[in-house]
Motif scaffolding. Structure first.
Motif, PDB file in Angstrom:
ATOM      1  N   HIS A  61      15.313  49.891  49.660  1.00 42.50           N
ATOM      2  CA  HIS A  61      15.144  48.442  49.768  1.00 42.50           C
ATOM      3  C   HIS A  61      15.911  47.981  51.004  1.00 42.50           C
ATOM      4  O   HIS A  61      16.713  48.752  51.573  1.00 42.50           O
ATOM      5  CB  HIS A  61      15.630  47.726  48.504  1.00 42.50           C
ATOM      6  N   ARG A 122      11.525  46.390  47.808  1.00 43.02           N
ATOM      7  CA  ARG A 122      11.609  45.043  47.219  1.00 43.02           C
ATOM      8  C   ARG A 122      10.422  44.162  47.595  1.00 43.02           C
ATOM      9  O   ARG A 122      10.271  43.068  47.057  1.00 43.02           O
ATOM     10  CB  ARG A 122      12.916  44.351  47.630  1.00 43.02           C
ATOM     11  N   THR A 129      12.424  45.371  40.904  1.00 43.39           N
ATOM     12  CA  THR A 129      13.711  44.984  40.312  1.00 43.39           C
ATOM     13  C   THR A 129      13.707  44.992  38.782  1.00 43.39           C
ATOM     14  O   THR A 129      14.761  45.059  38.163  1.00 43.39           O
ATOM     15  CB  THR A 129      14.166  43.598  40.823  1.00 43.39           C
TER      16      THR A 129
END
Ligand code: AMP
Length: 407
Positions: A61, A122, A129
């Motif tokens: 990420h 992400r 997440t």
């Protein structure tokens, strides 16, 4: 000792597709990487896999990605820098879908020893997440084996850290940890579980509330617990001292009392500031010139606030470090962003640089302070993960470690 499979346990990797979760969450300014520490830290695992002839698929990420996928948080600059570091091409899959058709095609075209970097995980939002199954499976579909080397993200049960391992297992692959994870866990784990004594733990930073479990756990493991930074004033107030306008968390007074009683019961030393650098107000901006004075910790004027440990305290803390054999440090001793209020933090960093003890810096602000002061090579270990190292010091098992296969 770590009882998980490591990258060394991956057998016959020639021609195999190995997905590696790295921590390429590097600081960027105008598209340029300002600190490449995390890229350099990932190299040993990547090189090992290249040398073994694996097809190395990297993912990570970058940033928080609050407003959806965007070029500012693309991993493109990382692909470029990594390629320079490795001295070979890193094929970057810029597709915001991360695992879509473009990724599948890039992986299908890989030759042994090639490296592909996927887009920012992400960019898949909550699928990443919240550890989404679909995204986890899509990641696993790209590979045969999986290596987690993202220590800085290993405290988060995200799809690319945790979820993916289930699907790698289902297809008969291996889930291992990389060299960086191994090194972090060895240093932090040994320090906490098997320290050479005396073991001194130093905690600073803004709030007690952020470090409740760390204080509690370390108190049990260490011989001396040193408290500095904004959180010290809640302890001083719990001792009945006046702390003026200093940072305080009134809901944690009882907790601090409990910790001081616990230290006494366990026969541990708990050191608090004996003097304090105070000012009329918090500097604004944070690095603005500020008029300060030093007062005893039981004589903080009502209209003043404590913004750094005082010189006597710095000496006391340095003395404790001098006689230690193991030191773990997390959190600055004062508002170190301001040069006038950085003296306590510098004194502690200097004491750590000079001691013979094994010194471990738990990431975040203390790591930044040590790096800025040029003391980095004097420390035994500087963690690449602030949040992860704190959770480790709390005694929690990290999801990124838990998800790896046992030996
Ligand atoms: P943390 O993120 O909890 O490690 O806290 C780091 C922050 O704590 C830094 O930005 C410091 O400026 C701040 N800090 C340290 N000492 C004090 C203090 N005495 N009063 C207010 N803030 C502080």
């Amino acid at each position: 000792m770590l009882n998980k499979k490591t990258v060394e346990d991956l057998k016959n990797i020639q021609g195999k597709r190995v997905l590696v979760r790295c921590d390429f969450n590097v600081p960027l300014k105008n598209g340029e990487i300002t600190d490449e520490t995390r890229i350099v830290a990932a190299l040993p695992t990547i090189c090992k896999l290249i040398e073994g002839g694996a097809k190395v698929i990297l993912c990570s990420h970058l940033g928080k990605v609050k407003n959806g996928p965007n070029e500012g948080e693309s991993l493109a600059p990382v692909a470029k820098r990594l390629s320079e570091k490795l001295g070979k091409e890193v094929v970057f899959v810029s597709d915001y879908n991360v695992t879509g058709e473009a990724a599948t095609k890039a992986v299908a075209e890989m030759k042994d020893g090639d490296v592909v970097l996927l887009q920012n995980t992400r960019f898949r939002g909550k699928e990443e997440t919240k550890n989404g199954e679909k995204f986890s499976k899509e990641l696993a579909d790209l590979a045969d084996d999986y290596v987690c080397d993202a220590f800085g993200s290993s405290h988060r049960a995200h799809a690319s850290v945790a979820g993916v391992t289930k699907f790698i297992t289902e297809k008969g692959g291996t889930n291992a940890v990389g060299y960086l994870m191994q090194k972090e866990i060895d240093f932090l784990g040994n320090a906490v579980e098997n320290p050479v004594r005396p073991f001194v733990a130093i905690l600073g930073g803004a709030k007690v509330a952020d470090k409740l479990n760390v204080i509690n756990n370390l108190l049990e493991k260490c011989d001396t617990l040193i408290i500095g930074g904004g959180m010290a004033y809640t302890f001083l107030k719990a001792q009945g001292k006046g702390i003026g306008q200093s940072l305080v968390d009134d809901t944690k007074i009882d907790y601090c009392k409990e910790m001081m009683e616990k230290a006494e019961k366990l026969g541990k030393k708990l050191l608090l500031p004996v003097d304090t650098t105070v000012a009329k107000s918090f500097p604004d901006p944070i690095d603005a010139p500020i008029e300060v004075s030093v007062v005893s910790s039981d004589a903080i004027p009502d209209d003043m606030q404590g913004l750094d440990i005082g010189p006597k305290t710095a000496e006391l803390y340095a003395e404790a470090v001098k006689t230690a054999k193991t030191v773990v440090w997390n959190g600055p001793m004062g508002v170190f962003e301001n040069p006038i209020l950085a003296k306590g933090t510098i004194a502690v960093a200097k004491a750590l640089a000079e001691t013979e003890a094994t010194t471990i810096i738990g990431g975040g602000d203390s790591a930044a302070a040590v790096n800025q002061l040029g003391f980095a090579d004097k420390m035994s270990h500087i963690s690449t993960g602030g949040g992860a190292s704190l959770e480790f010091l709390e005694g929690k098992e990290l999801p990124g470690v838990a998800a790896a296969d046992d030996k």
